[in-house]
Design a protein around this motif. Structure first.
Motif, PDB file in Angstrom:
ATOM      1  N   GLN A 113       0.826  -1.214   0.000  1.00 59.75           N
ATOM      2  CA  GLN A 113       0.000   0.000   0.000  1.00 59.75           C
ATOM      3  C   GLN A 113       0.857   1.259   0.000  1.00 59.75           C
ATOM      4  OE1 GLN A 113      -2.792  -0.306   3.289  1.00 59.75           O
ATOM      5  NE2 GLN A 113      -4.472  -0.291   1.814  1.00 59.75           N
ATOM      6  N   LYS A 114       0.303   2.299  -0.563  1.00 61.24           N
ATOM      7  CA  LYS A 114       0.983   3.587  -0.535  1.00 61.24           C
ATOM      8  C   LYS A 114       0.246   4.494   0.434  1.00 61.24           C
ATOM      9  CE  LYS A 114       2.037   7.585  -3.430  1.00 61.24           C
ATOM     10  NZ  LYS A 114       1.960   8.174  -4.761  1.00 61.24           N
ATOM     11  N   ILE A 115       0.924   4.849   1.497  1.00 61.21           N
ATOM     12  CA  ILE A 115       0.298   5.668   2.523  1.00 61.21           C
ATOM     13  C   ILE A 115       0.911   7.056   2.475  1.00 61.21           C
ATOM     14  CG2 ILE A 115      -0.093   5.929   5.009  1.00 61.21           C
ATOM     15  CD1 ILE A 115      -1.391   3.459   3.817  1.00 61.21           C
ATOM     16  N   SER A 172      -0.592  17.727  -4.299  1.00 56.95           N
ATOM     17  CA  SER A 172      -0.888  17.184  -5.631  1.00 56.95           C
ATOM     18  C   SER A 172      -0.110  15.891  -5.875  1.00 56.95           C
ATOM     19  CB  SER A 172      -0.542  18.214  -6.700  1.00 56.95           C
ATOM     20  OG  SER A 172       0.802  18.616  -6.541  1.00 56.95           O
ATOM     21  N   THR A 173       1.039  15.735  -5.197  1.00 59.73           N
ATOM     22  CA  THR A 173       1.867  14.565  -5.468  1.00 59.73           C
ATOM     23  C   THR A 173       1.356  13.295  -4.793  1.00 59.73           C
ATOM     24  OG1 THR A 173       3.293  15.167  -3.628  1.00 59.73           O
ATOM     25  CG2 THR A 173       4.014  15.873  -5.807  1.00 59.73           C
ATOM     26  N   ILE A 174       0.404  13.432  -3.865  1.00 65.50           N
ATOM     27  CA  ILE A 174      -0.014  12.230  -3.144  1.00 65.50           C
ATOM     28  C   ILE A 174      -1.484  11.908  -3.359  1.00 65.50           C
ATOM     29  CG2 ILE A 174       1.765  12.156  -1.356  1.00 65.50           C
ATOM     30  CD1 ILE A 174      -1.417  13.649  -0.356  1.00 65.50           C
ATOM     31  N   ARG A 175      -2.066  12.545  -4.373  1.00 68.12           N
ATOM     32  CA  ARG A 175      -3.493  12.313  -4.608  1.00 68.12           C
ATOM     33  C   ARG A 175      -3.830  10.853  -4.865  1.00 68.12           C
ATOM     34  NH1 ARG A 175      -6.115  17.111  -8.139  1.00 68.12           N
ATOM     35  NH2 ARG A 175      -7.705  15.537  -8.463  1.00 68.12           N
ATOM     36  N   ASN A 176      -2.874  10.127  -5.478  1.00 70.25           N
ATOM     37  CA  ASN A 176      -3.181   8.744  -5.836  1.00 70.25           C
ATOM     38  C   ASN A 176      -2.845   7.740  -4.730  1.00 70.25           C
ATOM     39  OD1 ASN A 176      -0.451   8.905  -5.954  1.00 70.25           O
ATOM     40  ND2 ASN A 176      -0.224   7.800  -7.900  1.00 70.25           N
ATOM     41  N   ALA A 177      -2.557   8.200  -3.517  1.00 70.94           N
ATOM     42  CA  ALA A 177      -2.209   7.280  -2.421  1.00 70.94           C
ATOM     43  C   ALA A 177      -3.413   6.428  -2.028  1.00 70.94           C
ATOM     44  CB  ALA A 177      -1.722   8.083  -1.217  1.00 70.94           C
ATOM     45  N   ASP A 178      -3.140   5.205  -1.533  1.00 73.32           N
ATOM     46  CA  ASP A 178      -4.226   4.328  -1.097  1.00 73.32           C
ATOM     47  C   ASP A 178      -4.939   4.908   0.122  1.00 73.32           C
ATOM     48  OD1 ASP A 178      -3.842   2.195  -2.959  1.00 73.32           O
ATOM     49  OD2 ASP A 178      -1.956   1.801  -1.920  1.00 73.32           O
ATOM     50  N   ALA A 179      -4.162   5.499   0.992  1.00 78.69           N
ATOM     51  CA  ALA A 179      -4.773   6.149   2.151  1.00 78.69           C
ATOM     52  C   ALA A 179      -3.975   7.393   2.477  1.00 78.69           C
ATOM     53  CB  ALA A 179      -4.780   5.205   3.343  1.00 78.69           C
ATOM     54  N   ILE A 180      -4.677   8.418   2.852  1.00 78.41           N
ATOM     55  CA  ILE A 180      -4.004   9.647   3.269  1.00 78.41           C
ATOM     56  C   ILE A 180      -4.287   9.832   4.742  1.00 78.41           C
ATOM     57  CG2 ILE A 180      -3.849  12.140   2.963  1.00 78.41           C
ATOM     58  CD1 ILE A 180      -4.831  11.709   0.089  1.00 78.41           C
ATOM     59  N   LEU A 181      -3.209  10.022   5.481  1.00 73.56           N
ATOM     60  CA  LEU A 181      -3.305  10.139   6.924  1.00 73.56           C
ATOM     61  C   LEU A 181      -3.100  11.598   7.246  1.00 73.56           C
ATOM     62  CD1 LEU A 181      -2.987   7.376   8.536  1.00 73.56           C
ATOM     63  CD2 LEU A 181      -0.844   8.353   9.201  1.00 73.56           C
ATOM     64  N   VAL A 182      -4.085  12.227   7.810  1.00 71.16           N
ATOM     65  CA  VAL A 182      -3.917  13.640   8.115  1.00 71.16           C
ATOM     66  C   VAL A 182      -3.569  13.760   9.585  1.00 71.16           C
ATOM     67  CG1 VAL A 182      -4.925  15.925   7.925  1.00 71.16           C
ATOM     68  CG2 VAL A 182      -5.695  14.101   6.405  1.00 71.16           C
ATOM     69  N   MET A 183      -2.400  14.298   9.852  1.00 68.39           N
ATOM     70  CA  MET A 183      -1.955  14.411  11.242  1.00 68.39           C
ATOM     71  C   MET A 183      -1.988  15.847  11.687  1.00 68.39           C
ATOM     72  SD  MET A 183       1.263  11.885  11.659  1.00 68.39           S
ATOM     73  CE  MET A 183       1.266  12.135  13.414  1.00 68.39           C
ATOM     74  N   ASN A 184      -2.277  16.016  12.962  1.00 71.43           N
ATOM     75  CA  ASN A 184      -2.166  17.340  13.556  1.00 71.43           C
ATOM     76  C   ASN A 184      -1.819  17.164  15.029  1.00 71.43           C
ATOM     77  OD1 ASN A 184      -2.136  20.078  13.676  1.00 71.43           O
ATOM     78  ND2 ASN A 184      -4.363  20.315  13.863  1.00 71.43           N
ATOM     79  N   GLU A 185      -0.755  17.791  15.434  1.00 74.81           N
ATOM     80  CA  GLU A 185      -0.305  17.741  16.828  1.00 74.81           C
ATOM     81  C   GLU A 185      -0.217  16.311  17.362  1.00 74.81           C
ATOM     82  OE1 GLU A 185      -2.782  20.431  18.900  1.00 74.81           O
ATOM     83  OE2 GLU A 185      -1.954  22.178  17.867  1.00 74.81           O
ATOM     84  N   GLY A 186       0.355  15.429  16.552  1.00 77.71           N
ATOM     85  CA  GLY A 186       0.643  14.079  17.039  1.00 77.71           C
ATOM     86  C   GLY A 186      -0.523  13.114  16.986  1.00 77.71           C
ATOM     87  N   ASP A 187      -1.668  13.564  16.519  1.00 74.11           N
ATOM     88  CA  ASP A 187      -2.805  12.652  16.413  1.00 74.11           C
ATOM     89  C   ASP A 187      -3.242  12.558  14.965  1.00 74.11           C
ATOM     90  OD1 ASP A 187      -3.140  12.047  19.131  1.00 74.11           O
ATOM     91  OD2 ASP A 187      -4.049  14.022  19.454  1.00 74.11           O
ATOM     92  N   ILE A 188      -3.882  11.415  14.646  1.00 72.33           N
ATOM     93  CA  ILE A 188      -4.494  11.330  13.323  1.00 72.33           C
ATOM     94  C   ILE A 188      -5.836  12.039  13.432  1.00 72.33           C
ATOM     95  CG2 ILE A 188      -5.322   9.779  11.550  1.00 72.33           C
ATOM     96  CD1 ILE A 188      -3.577   7.653  12.663  1.00 72.33           C
ATOM     97  N   VAL A 189      -6.034  13.042  12.614  1.00 77.12           N
ATOM     98  CA  VAL A 189      -7.332  13.705  12.685  1.00 77.12           C
ATOM     99  C   VAL A 189      -8.287  13.196  11.609  1.00 77.12           C
ATOM    100  CG1 VAL A 189      -6.676  15.782  13.953  1.00 77.12           C
ATOM    101  CG2 VAL A 189      -6.327  15.701  11.494  1.00 77.12           C
TER     102      VAL A 189
END
Ligand SMILES: Nc1ncnc2c1ncn2[C@@H]1O[C@H](COP(=O)(O)OP(=O)(O)OP(=O)(O)O)[C@@H](O)[C@H]1O
Ligand SMILES: [Mg+2]
Length: 431
Positions: free
Chosen positions: A217-219, A386-403
């Motif tokens: 997978q591409k994360i 724009s470079t990661i649009r095709n990732a299997d999952a995008i993990l959005v982090m903020n202040e050490g947590d996955i939001v």
């Protein structure tokens, strides 16, 4: 000496405790100056090295005078402590010589007295004095080398201070193998389970991070500066120990691998592109010294640096200088990408790998990267969304947590943090 006169010998023996007393007294008083001499020498050398390395920055911010002043302070400290330590230890030899000479005087007077009373002959005094001289000589020699011994002791203290630093946890005695007869046993499945971590005990950077990544997978990990993205990949490589939770690769806790094996599974291109002093060839083959020439050139082509390398006078044998100042930041990044391509890892980490590369080259490398990521678990950290649009999952982090977590379309639909980040980047361009 005893066969000549026991009284005179007793007197001569008195020289030893007297000299020793003087030596110990001086040593006790001068050792602190030797220590501070060694400390200020360290500070001075550290300062010089830092100022040389950061010469451009110092100049750009007009810091020359400040740097010179700081040097003067350190140099002055060194001067004072060295002066005192050398002076005190320099006293040592004259002191022991004086004690020795006093001994001669005593021996001569006592000898004269004994001659007058016809206990010994006058020639006996002469030979006795010769014996006394060879007897005190070793003491003088010790006193002479004392300052060398003392500065060695002071230096050794600093070395031992360093050696006494806490060791990293030892590798497990019964590690899980990663390959068998040259074939890798690892698929590349990665799981984070309630990972908690802080660089210092008082500040937790990653609070509670869990994620499951299937092999291949591409994360993508995105988030504002300081969110903890780089920290996550450092933890995966076990550069630091976790404060809580665990990271698994193919179901094995990363602590059950040896560090060497674990890191052999992962190829990474980091934010601060790192190359060492040596030829480009050495740098590229660093992760895979057995690679053939053709493989190396192929990797360079995929990273689009082969053209640049060929324009250099010595091609792949060009020596990269100290802190690779003879190649540009972007070229440095391309070289580290080629190095990761060549090492052919199971898991790939790209942390802002193309941040210093122009957009056209980035698009070109992107193709190479997509080919490389094929069949590998990969973690891509990017600010240019724009470079990661095709990732299997995008993990959005903020202040050490996955939001937020999801693919691009799902996240855009949610209209949350990711959408805000994304729109912030593209609204400017549309205008
Ligand atoms: N070696 C370190 N020692 C102490 N604190 C650190 C260290 N490295 C990072 N930090 C802190 O940890 C937090 C997360 O840093 P991290 O490097 O993971 O951010 P990031 O998400 O990669 O940011 P960026 O987008 O700027 O690369 C920051 O608040 C940072 O100050
Ligand atoms: Mg980072």
């Amino acid at each position: 000496m005893l066969s000549i006169s026991w009284q005179m010998m007793l007197l001569a023996l008195l020289i030893i405790p007297l000299s020793l007393f003087g030596v110990v007294f001086l040593m006790k008083n001068s050792q602190k100056y030797f220590l501070s001499q060694q400390t200020s020498l360290g500070l001075l050398n550290g300062h010089i090295e830092e100022m040389y390395g950061a010469h451009e920055i110092v100049t750009a911010f007009n810091g020359q005078q400040k740097s010179v002043d700081q040097f003067e302070t350190y140099n002055d400290q060194l001067y004072r402590s060295a002066w005192k330590s050398q002076f005190l230890s320099g006293l040592m030899q004259p002191l022991t010589m004086m004690v020795g000479n006093l001994g001669y005087v005593g021996v001569s007077i006592l000898g004269g007295y004994l001659v007058l009373h016809q206990v010994i002959a006058i020639g006996d005094i002469q030979s006795f004095i010769t014996y006394t001289r060879s007897f005190t000589q070793p003491i003088n020699q010790i006193a002479q080398s004392m300052n060398m011994l003392q500065s060695t002791m002071a230096a050794a203290e600093r070395v031992f201070g360093f050696l006494n630093e806490a060791e990293v946890l030892p590798d497990t005695s019964d590690p899980v193998p990663v390959s068998f007869e040259g074939k890798s046993l690892i698929q590349g499945q990665v799981a984070f389970e309630n990972v908690r971590f802080g660089y210092t005990p008082d500040k937790t950077v990653i609070r509670d991070f869990s994620m499951f990544v299937k092999p291949g997978q591409k994360i993508a990990i995105v988030g504002p500066t300081g969110a903890g993205k780089t920290t996550i990949v450092k933890l995966l490589m076990r550069f630091y120990e976790l404060n809580g939770g665990a990271i698994y690769i193919d179901g094995h806790d990363t602590r059950t691998f040896t560090r060497k094996d674990l890191r052999s599974l992962v190829g990474m291109v980091l934010q601060d592109a790192w190359l060492f002093e040596g030829t480009i060839r050495d740098n590229l083959k660093f992760g895979n010294p057995d690679a053939s020439e053709a493989q190396m050139v192929k990797a360079a082509q995929m990273a689009h640096v082969d053209h640049f390398i060929e324009t250099l006078d010595h091609g792949y044998d060009t020596v990269l200088g100290e802190s690779s100042s003879n190649v540009s930041q972007g070229q440095r990044q391309l070289l580290t990408i080629a190095r990761a391509f060549l090492s052919d890892p199971k898991i790939l980490i790209l942390d802002e790998a193309t941040s210093s590369v122009d957009t056209r080259t980035e698009v070109l490398i992107q193709k190479g990267m997509d080919a490389l990521m094929e069949g590998r678990t990969s973690f891509v950290i990017a600010h240019r969304l724009s470079t990661i649009r095709n990732a299997d999952a995008i993990l959005v982090m903020n202040e050490g947590d996955i939001v937020e977590i999801g693919n691009h379309d799902a996240l855009m639909k949610r209209d949350g943090f990711y959408t805000k980040l994304y729109n912030a980047q593209f609204s400017g361009e549309e205008e």
